[in-house]
Design a protein around this motif. Structure first.
Motif, PDB file in Angstrom:
ATOM      1  N   TYR A 141       0.827  -1.209   0.000  1.00  0.00           N
ATOM      2  CA  TYR A 141       0.000   0.000   0.000  1.00  0.00           C
ATOM      3  C   TYR A 141       0.866   1.266   0.000  1.00  0.00           C
ATOM      4  O   TYR A 141       0.671   2.175  -0.806  1.00  0.00           O
ATOM      5  CB  TYR A 141      -0.915  -0.025   1.222  1.00  0.00           C
ATOM      6  CG  TYR A 141      -1.691   1.256   1.457  1.00  0.00           C
ATOM      7  CD1 TYR A 141      -2.787   1.581   0.661  1.00  0.00           C
ATOM      8  CD2 TYR A 141      -1.321   2.128   2.477  1.00  0.00           C
ATOM      9  CE1 TYR A 141      -3.499   2.753   0.872  1.00  0.00           C
ATOM     10  CE2 TYR A 141      -2.021   3.303   2.699  1.00  0.00           C
ATOM     11  CZ  TYR A 141      -3.110   3.612   1.892  1.00  0.00           C
ATOM     12  OH  TYR A 141      -3.805   4.771   2.101  1.00  0.00           O
ATOM     13  N   SER A 142       1.849   1.302   0.887  1.00  0.00           N
ATOM     14  CA  SER A 142       2.696   2.488   1.025  1.00  0.00           C
ATOM     15  C   SER A 142       3.578   2.688  -0.200  1.00  0.00           C
ATOM     16  O   SER A 142       3.692   3.797  -0.747  1.00  0.00           O
ATOM     17  CB  SER A 142       3.557   2.352   2.281  1.00  0.00           C
ATOM     18  OG  SER A 142       4.237   3.561   2.566  1.00  0.00           O
ATOM     19  N   PHE A 180      -4.407   4.035 -10.647  1.00  0.00           N
ATOM     20  CA  PHE A 180      -3.732   3.828  -9.365  1.00  0.00           C
ATOM     21  C   PHE A 180      -4.311   2.658  -8.572  1.00  0.00           C
ATOM     22  O   PHE A 180      -3.608   1.706  -8.218  1.00  0.00           O
ATOM     23  CB  PHE A 180      -3.810   5.113  -8.536  1.00  0.00           C
ATOM     24  CG  PHE A 180      -3.129   5.005  -7.197  1.00  0.00           C
ATOM     25  CD1 PHE A 180      -1.774   5.211  -7.071  1.00  0.00           C
ATOM     26  CD2 PHE A 180      -3.863   4.695  -6.055  1.00  0.00           C
ATOM     27  CE1 PHE A 180      -1.134   5.123  -5.834  1.00  0.00           C
ATOM     28  CE2 PHE A 180      -3.253   4.593  -4.811  1.00  0.00           C
ATOM     29  CZ  PHE A 180      -1.890   4.815  -4.704  1.00  0.00           C
ATOM     30  N   TRP A 181      -5.604   2.710  -8.278  1.00  0.00           N
ATOM     31  CA  TRP A 181      -6.206   1.690  -7.408  1.00  0.00           C
ATOM     32  C   TRP A 181      -6.313   0.343  -8.107  1.00  0.00           C
ATOM     33  O   TRP A 181      -6.148  -0.710  -7.480  1.00  0.00           O
ATOM     34  CB  TRP A 181      -7.567   2.150  -6.904  1.00  0.00           C
ATOM     35  CG  TRP A 181      -7.465   3.348  -6.007  1.00  0.00           C
ATOM     36  CD1 TRP A 181      -7.822   4.629  -6.295  1.00  0.00           C
ATOM     37  CD2 TRP A 181      -6.927   3.377  -4.677  1.00  0.00           C
ATOM     38  NE1 TRP A 181      -7.543   5.453  -5.228  1.00  0.00           N
ATOM     39  CE2 TRP A 181      -6.998   4.714  -4.226  1.00  0.00           C
ATOM     40  CE3 TRP A 181      -6.392   2.401  -3.830  1.00  0.00           C
ATOM     41  CZ2 TRP A 181      -6.557   5.098  -2.961  1.00  0.00           C
ATOM     42  CZ3 TRP A 181      -5.954   2.787  -2.557  1.00  0.00           C
ATOM     43  CH2 TRP A 181      -6.041   4.115  -2.147  1.00  0.00           C
ATOM     44  N   SER A 203       6.165   6.632   7.400  1.00  0.00           N
ATOM     45  CA  SER A 203       5.258   6.096   6.390  1.00  0.00           C
ATOM     46  C   SER A 203       4.721   4.745   6.837  1.00  0.00           C
ATOM     47  O   SER A 203       5.269   4.110   7.746  1.00  0.00           O
ATOM     48  CB  SER A 203       5.989   5.947   5.061  1.00  0.00           C
ATOM     49  OG  SER A 203       6.963   4.913   5.144  1.00  0.00           O
ATOM     50  N   SER A 225       4.211   5.483  -7.746  1.00  0.00           N
ATOM     51  CA  SER A 225       3.324   6.218  -8.649  1.00  0.00           C
ATOM     52  C   SER A 225       3.641   7.713  -8.660  1.00  0.00           C
ATOM     53  O   SER A 225       2.937   8.499  -9.314  1.00  0.00           O
ATOM     54  CB  SER A 225       1.859   6.010  -8.239  1.00  0.00           C
ATOM     55  OG  SER A 225       1.507   4.640  -8.306  1.00  0.00           O
ATOM     56  N   PHE A 248       3.769   9.738  -5.845  1.00  0.00           N
ATOM     57  CA  PHE A 248       3.106  10.474  -4.772  1.00  0.00           C
ATOM     58  C   PHE A 248       3.863  10.290  -3.458  1.00  0.00           C
ATOM     59  O   PHE A 248       4.692   9.389  -3.319  1.00  0.00           O
ATOM     60  CB  PHE A 248       1.664   9.993  -4.593  1.00  0.00           C
ATOM     61  CG  PHE A 248       0.838  10.046  -5.848  1.00  0.00           C
ATOM     62  CD1 PHE A 248       0.590  11.261  -6.465  1.00  0.00           C
ATOM     63  CD2 PHE A 248       0.329   8.901  -6.414  1.00  0.00           C
ATOM     64  CE1 PHE A 248      -0.170  11.329  -7.624  1.00  0.00           C
ATOM     65  CE2 PHE A 248      -0.432   8.933  -7.574  1.00  0.00           C
ATOM     66  CZ  PHE A 248      -0.676  10.159  -8.187  1.00  0.00           C
ATOM     67  N   SER A 249       3.549  11.125  -2.489  1.00  0.00           N
ATOM     68  CA  SER A 249       4.124  10.967  -1.150  1.00  0.00           C
ATOM     69  C   SER A 249       3.449   9.791  -0.452  1.00  0.00           C
ATOM     70  O   SER A 249       2.230   9.608  -0.571  1.00  0.00           O
ATOM     71  CB  SER A 249       3.916  12.244  -0.319  1.00  0.00           C
ATOM     72  OG  SER A 249       4.570  13.341  -0.916  1.00  0.00           O
ATOM     73  N   GLU A 250       4.236   9.009   0.269  1.00  0.00           N
ATOM     74  CA  GLU A 250       3.670   7.869   0.993  1.00  0.00           C
ATOM     75  C   GLU A 250       2.827   8.360   2.163  1.00  0.00           C
ATOM     76  O   GLU A 250       3.195   9.320   2.841  1.00  0.00           O
ATOM     77  CB  GLU A 250       4.787   6.958   1.510  1.00  0.00           C
ATOM     78  CG  GLU A 250       5.576   6.279   0.414  1.00  0.00           C
ATOM     79  CD  GLU A 250       6.583   5.278   0.965  1.00  0.00           C
ATOM     80  OE1 GLU A 250       6.163   4.355   1.686  1.00  0.00           O
ATOM     81  OE2 GLU A 250       7.790   5.431   0.677  1.00  0.00           O
ATOM     82  N   PRO A 251       1.690   7.716   2.425  1.00  0.00           N
ATOM     83  CA  PRO A 251       0.865   8.088   3.582  1.00  0.00           C
ATOM     84  C   PRO A 251       1.621   7.848   4.885  1.00  0.00           C
ATOM     85  O   PRO A 251       2.384   6.890   5.001  1.00  0.00           O
ATOM     86  CB  PRO A 251      -0.355   7.172   3.458  1.00  0.00           C
ATOM     87  CG  PRO A 251       0.083   6.041   2.597  1.00  0.00           C
ATOM     88  CD  PRO A 251       1.110   6.588   1.665  1.00  0.00           C
ATOM     89  N   HIS A 306       3.105   1.747  -3.194  1.00  0.00           N
ATOM     90  CA  HIS A 306       2.378   2.043  -4.424  1.00  0.00           C
ATOM     91  C   HIS A 306       2.267   3.552  -4.636  1.00  0.00           C
ATOM     92  O   HIS A 306       2.255   4.022  -5.785  1.00  0.00           O
ATOM     93  CB  HIS A 306       0.993   1.393  -4.397  1.00  0.00           C
ATOM     94  CG  HIS A 306       0.520   0.956  -5.742  1.00  0.00           C
ATOM     95  ND1 HIS A 306       0.989  -0.172  -6.367  1.00  0.00           N
ATOM     96  CD2 HIS A 306      -0.372   1.515  -6.616  1.00  0.00           C
ATOM     97  CE1 HIS A 306       0.410  -0.311  -7.538  1.00  0.00           C
ATOM     98  NE2 HIS A 306      -0.414   0.710  -7.721  1.00  0.00           N
ATOM     99  N   PHE A 307       2.174   4.301  -3.560  1.00  0.00           N
ATOM    100  CA  PHE A 307       2.156   5.755  -3.671  1.00  0.00           C
ATOM    101  C   PHE A 307       3.494   6.258  -4.194  1.00  0.00           C
ATOM    102  O   PHE A 307       3.550   7.065  -5.135  1.00  0.00           O
ATOM    103  CB  PHE A 307       1.843   6.390  -2.312  1.00  0.00           C
ATOM    104  CG  PHE A 307       0.397   6.289  -1.907  1.00  0.00           C
ATOM    105  CD1 PHE A 307      -0.476   7.327  -2.157  1.00  0.00           C
ATOM    106  CD2 PHE A 307      -0.081   5.151  -1.271  1.00  0.00           C
ATOM    107  CE1 PHE A 307      -1.818   7.250  -1.791  1.00  0.00           C
ATOM    108  CE2 PHE A 307      -1.418   5.054  -0.899  1.00  0.00           C
ATOM    109  CZ  PHE A 307      -2.288   6.102  -1.156  1.00  0.00           C
TER     110      PHE A 307
END
Length: 351
Positions: free
Chosen positions: A26-27, A311-312, A45, A33, A35-38, A29-30
């Motif tokens: 999950y982390s 993305f998803w 993260s 792609s 993007f910043s990791e959640p 993949h951001f």
């Protein structure tokens, strides 16, 4: 080497590791792609938090493995069989198949080249881990034009530090076993190193990662060697839980101890939950966490950059494909190797 230890307790470590492995997908993949990791509490993260969970459980189980091993050689043999066979096959997939099919050179030219073999040997030797420092030519230019370029299996870099901790733990338990002094030195030294890195802004990966991952590993090992004092004592568990929650709350403060407190809190909570609850779902049936760890990154790179499905959708596809590959790795490679470890123990017991 002393081999006295309490009986094996039921735990939920397998399912925790599986969930942590999914959290890494999950982390990552951001990041893959663009993007910043959640973040968890704005501190680390999801991926880094999951790695802390892995290392804390690893510290506990590896310390237990060392205590149960008949010799240092037996301990090293068990660790080798758990890590390297699966890694060797994963690297064939990553370097030869992915690099050969999606790289710049033709498949036949690449798979018969010295560069491919050299890359395989380097990573098997834990140098150029995760293809950090491996040149694009060493990957057949696979991932060059990707959103996250020149890294086809970036997760593997933590393996070096995992094996490093295996070695340090064996050294501590063999030569500084009295009062578990070696493990305490290992933990305190790791904490001091991390605080120095944070205070002086040191960013050198070897120092930052060694301290960051060795803290949960050392804490896990200490939880193991002191397990008879707390594992069946609800009062001690409550005290440890309160300490962990306080550390987690304090980690939200803007202080130099922020990452250290967060790491220790996650480690405490992981081990307390793992020991306190029984896993009736997957324990003893399979352990896909290592397979997910070694295969997810290249699968995600391909799904994100080659398929163009969003993305998803690419995350879900990556998860499903990775689970299949992890299952194949477990049943065809990892489980047979674990069987070899157990059969060796049984032979010794009957001699």
């Amino acid at each position: 080497m002393t081999t006295n230890y309490s009986a094996k307790h039921d735990n939920s470590f397998d399912i925790i590791r599986l969930l942590a492995a999914v959290a890494v997908i999950y982390s990552h993949h951001f990041a893959l792609s663009g993007f910043s990791e959640p973040q968890v509490l704005g501190l680390e993260s999801f991926g880094t938090t999951a790695v802390i969970i892995f290392f804390s459980i690893s510290g506990y189980l590896i310390a237990q493995s060392y205590q149960r091993s008949s010799s240092d050689f037996e301990y090293a043999r068990k660790r080798f069989l758990r890590v390297y066979p699966g890694l060797a096959v994963c690297l064939v997939f990553t370097i030869y198949i992915c690099g050969g099919l999606l790289g710049s050179e033709s498949f036949l030219h690449w798979v018969t080249s010295w560069d491919a073999l050299k890359t395989w040997l380097r990573v098997m030797g834990l140098t150029g881990i995760g293809f950090v420092g491996v040149t694009p030519e060493g990957m057949n230019n696979f991932t060059n034009g990707y959103i996250y370029p020149n890294t086809m299996n970036g997760s593997l870099w933590t393996l070096f530090f995992e094996v490093f901790d295996y070695i340090v733990l064996a050294f501590c338990l063999k030569w500084f076993s009295r009062y578990n002094a070696g493990l305490w030195i290992f933990l305190v030294g790791s904490v001091v190193l991390q605080l120095l890195c944070l205070h002086f802004g040191i960013t050198k990966l070897a120092l930052v990662a060694t301290s960051h991952f060795s803290i949960p590993f050392a804490v896990g090992a200490l939880f193991c060697v002191y397990r008879d004092r707390w594992i069946n004592n609800p009062k001690v568990k409550v005290v440890l839980l309160v300490v962990a929650l306080i550390a987690l709350l304090l980690s939200g403060l803007d202080v130099i101890l922020v990452k250290t407190l967060y790491t220790v809190a996650v480690c405490y909570l992981t081990l307390l939950i793992g020991i306190s609850f029984r896993d009736r779902l997957i324990k003893g049936r399979f352990d896909f966490s290592y397979g997910i760890y070694i295969y997810a990154f290249p699968v995600q790179q391909i799904a994100i950059n080659e398929l163009g499905i969003g993305f998803w959708s690419s995350m879900l596809l990556s998860l499903l494909v990775t689970l299949v590959m992890a299952a194949l790795s477990w049943f065809l490679i990892e489980k047979p190797m674990i069987g070899r470890k157990k059969s060796r123990v049984l032979v010794r017991a009957t001699e």
